[in-house]
Design a protein around this motif. Structure first.
Motif, mmCIF file in Angstrom:
data_model
loop_
_atom_site.group_PDB
_atom_site.id
_atom_site.type_symbol
_atom_site.label_atom_id
_atom_site.label_comp_id
_atom_site.label_asym_id
_atom_site.label_seq_id
_atom_site.Cartn_x
_atom_site.Cartn_y
_atom_site.Cartn_z
ATOM 1 N N TYR A 219 -35.047 -3.024 -19.035
ATOM 2 C CA TYR A 219 -33.666 -3.513 -19.073
ATOM 3 C C TYR A 219 -33.199 -3.813 -20.493
ATOM 4 N N ASP A 220 -33.955 -4.617 -21.223
ATOM 5 C CA ASP A 220 -33.514 -4.987 -22.569
ATOM 6 C C ASP A 220 -33.515 -3.790 -23.509
ATOM 7 N N GLY A 221 -34.461 -2.888 -23.327
ATOM 8 C CA GLY A 221 -34.517 -1.715 -24.195
ATOM 9 C C GLY A 221 -33.317 -0.802 -24.013
ATOM 10 N N VAL A 222 -32.933 -0.558 -22.765
ATOM 11 C CA VAL A 222 -31.776 0.315 -22.544
ATOM 12 C C VAL A 222 -30.484 -0.404 -22.911
ATOM 13 N N SER A 223 -30.455 -1.713 -22.739
ATOM 14 C CA SER A 223 -29.290 -2.487 -23.177
ATOM 15 C C SER A 223 -29.070 -2.327 -24.672
ATOM 16 N N LEU A 224 -30.161 -2.299 -25.416
ATOM 17 C CA LEU A 224 -30.079 -2.137 -26.870
ATOM 18 C C LEU A 224 -29.710 -0.710 -27.267
ATOM 19 N N LEU A 225 -30.412 0.258 -26.704
ATOM 20 C CA LEU A 225 -30.285 1.632 -27.184
ATOM 21 C C LEU A 225 -29.080 2.363 -26.602
ATOM 22 N N ARG A 226 -28.633 1.951 -25.430
ATOM 23 C CA ARG A 226 -27.383 2.497 -24.875
ATOM 24 C C ARG A 226 -26.360 1.361 -24.820
ATOM 25 N N ASP A 227 -26.035 0.894 -25.988
ATOM 26 C CA ASP A 227 -25.169 -0.255 -26.225
ATOM 27 C C ASP A 227 -23.764 -0.003 -25.674
ATOM 28 N N CYS A 228 -23.201 -1.010 -25.037
ATOM 29 C CA CYS A 228 -21.840 -0.889 -24.497
ATOM 30 C C CYS A 228 -20.778 -0.797 -25.588
ATOM 31 N N TYR A 229 -21.144 -1.099 -26.844
ATOM 32 C CA TYR A 229 -20.137 -1.184 -27.900
ATOM 33 C C TYR A 229 -20.262 -0.082 -28.956
ATOM 34 N N ILE A 230 -21.340 0.690 -28.891
ATOM 35 C CA ILE A 230 -21.513 1.788 -29.846
ATOM 36 C C ILE A 230 -22.464 2.802 -29.222
ATOM 37 N N ARG A 231 -22.208 4.087 -29.456
ATOM 38 C CA ARG A 231 -23.069 5.118 -28.880
ATOM 39 C C ARG A 231 -23.664 5.959 -29.985
ATOM 40 N N TRP A 232 -24.971 6.223 -29.847
ATOM 41 C CA TRP A 232 -25.694 7.033 -30.818
ATOM 42 C C TRP A 232 -26.031 8.393 -30.219
ATOM 43 N N PRO A 233 -26.259 9.398 -31.054
ATOM 44 C CA PRO A 233 -26.611 10.724 -30.537
ATOM 45 C C PRO A 233 -27.831 10.667 -29.615
#
Length: 334
Positions: A219-233
């Motif tokens: 949960y915390d890992g995906v919250s960090l890496l698929r952030d609701c406020y910024i998206r990375w490639p």
């Protein structure tokens, strides 16, 4: 904020008793709850004070978790003074540099690797002085998922769902609930992302941890890496997700028999649950709490849902519905 606001006057009186010296105080933010934050300057020192009325906010979990996190070696703001009766908490001032404000394409992997290294310590915190952290069980997951149809589909868009649409939601929710419960359960921050990590003197500090529970390892890992406020490639997320998997194995948080493919599925579907909940919360913040600043973040959360669902046959129809039925509404009346 009026200078005659009763709570503001109470806060000033409390600070005057604490500092015994002249001070300046300014409102810096209200977060996505019933808290307000002020910066207090006394001579050459500065602090943050949280104003959270006990009638609206139970401050005990925050105080208990602050102690538990610091004992676990997690950097959090130092608490200087507390008035539990009035709901005032004086804390260390970490400045204004959230992780989000520091991220660039060149440094994102570096910072996210640092942030991921905090998660084994957070995973180890399953108790506080108040006792065991709440369990992120099936009822908890369902309560979170229900925010999406109630507040976004209902209150915000006033959609009348067809039987087929209700069936799609029910099937997706059941799958996401099963996915959450199938994972190893660890200490979970539950809002671990770039706005809740502060950069202070080159170190990451964790804030807004008062809603911590015991729940799914991803949960915390995906919250960090698929952030609701910024998206990375996707390539960046895939690289970091793999590092997260290896880290969980290295810290014995995962059974060695759990394959990376299984972990990735847990991670992906956990992200869907979080993004559906977040989209609903953003609508609730507007319609219940009068906070309009989060509505603009709904398109990103729903795009995550559509894109990830497309990779899983059992969620393909649901993802297509989000893409074709819901995302266009963001442009029409978000």
């Amino acid at each position: 904020m009026s200078l005659s606001d009763p709570r503001f006057l109470q806060l000033q009186q409390w600070l005057a008793c604490h500092f015994k010296a002249p001070f300046d105080i300014e409102l810096i933010s209200g977060d996505a709850s019933f808290r307000r934050y002020f910066r207090v300057r006394v001579a050459m020192q500065h602090y943050i004070v949280a104003d959270s009325s006990p009638a609206l906010v139970d401050n005990r979990p925050f105080l208990a978790l602050a102690s538990a996190y610091r004992q676990a070696g997690i950097a959090t703001p130092e608490i200087m003074a507390v008035d539990a009766t009035q709901g005032f908490i004086l804390q260390q001032d970490l400045g204004d540099q959230s992780l989000l404000s520091q991220l660039t394409a060149d440094n994102a992997v570096h910072w996210y690797q640092q942030a991921l290294r905090l998660l084994p310590k957070i995973a180890a915190v399953t108790h506080s002085a108040d006792g065991p952290l709440p369990q992120y069980d099936a009822a908890f997951v369902q309560r979170e998922l229900d925010i999406f149809p109630e507040w976004l589909l209902g209150h915000h868009w006033q959609l009348a769902l067809t039987d087929r649409e209700r069936q799609l939601l029910a099937q997706a929710f059941a799958l996401l609930t099963d996915n959450a419960l199938a994972q190893p359960q660890v200490g979970m921050h539950r809002d671990f992302h770039s706005r809740n990590l502060m950069v202070h003197q080159g170190q990451l500090y964790v804030i807004d941890f008062q809603d911590a529970v015991q729940g799914p390892i991803t949960y915390d890992g995906v919250s960090l890496l698929r952030d609701c406020y910024i998206r990375w490639p996707d390539a960046v997320v895939t690289q970091l997700r793999s590092a997260f998997y290896r880290q969980c194995l290295a810290h014995s948080l995962l059974d060695a028999r759990v394959t990376e493919s299984q972990f990735n599925r847990w991670f992906d579907l956990m992200g869907l649950q979080r993004h559906l909940k977040a989209a609903g919360i953003f609508a609730r913040l507007l319609h219940r709490d009068g906070k309009s600043g989060y509505i603009k973040d709904i398109p990103l959360t729903l795009q995550y849902v559509a894109d990830v669902s497309a990779a899983y046959p059992e969620l393909y129809d649901f993802g297509r519905w989000v893409q074709q039925r819901l995302l266009p509404l963001c442009g029409e009346n978000a």
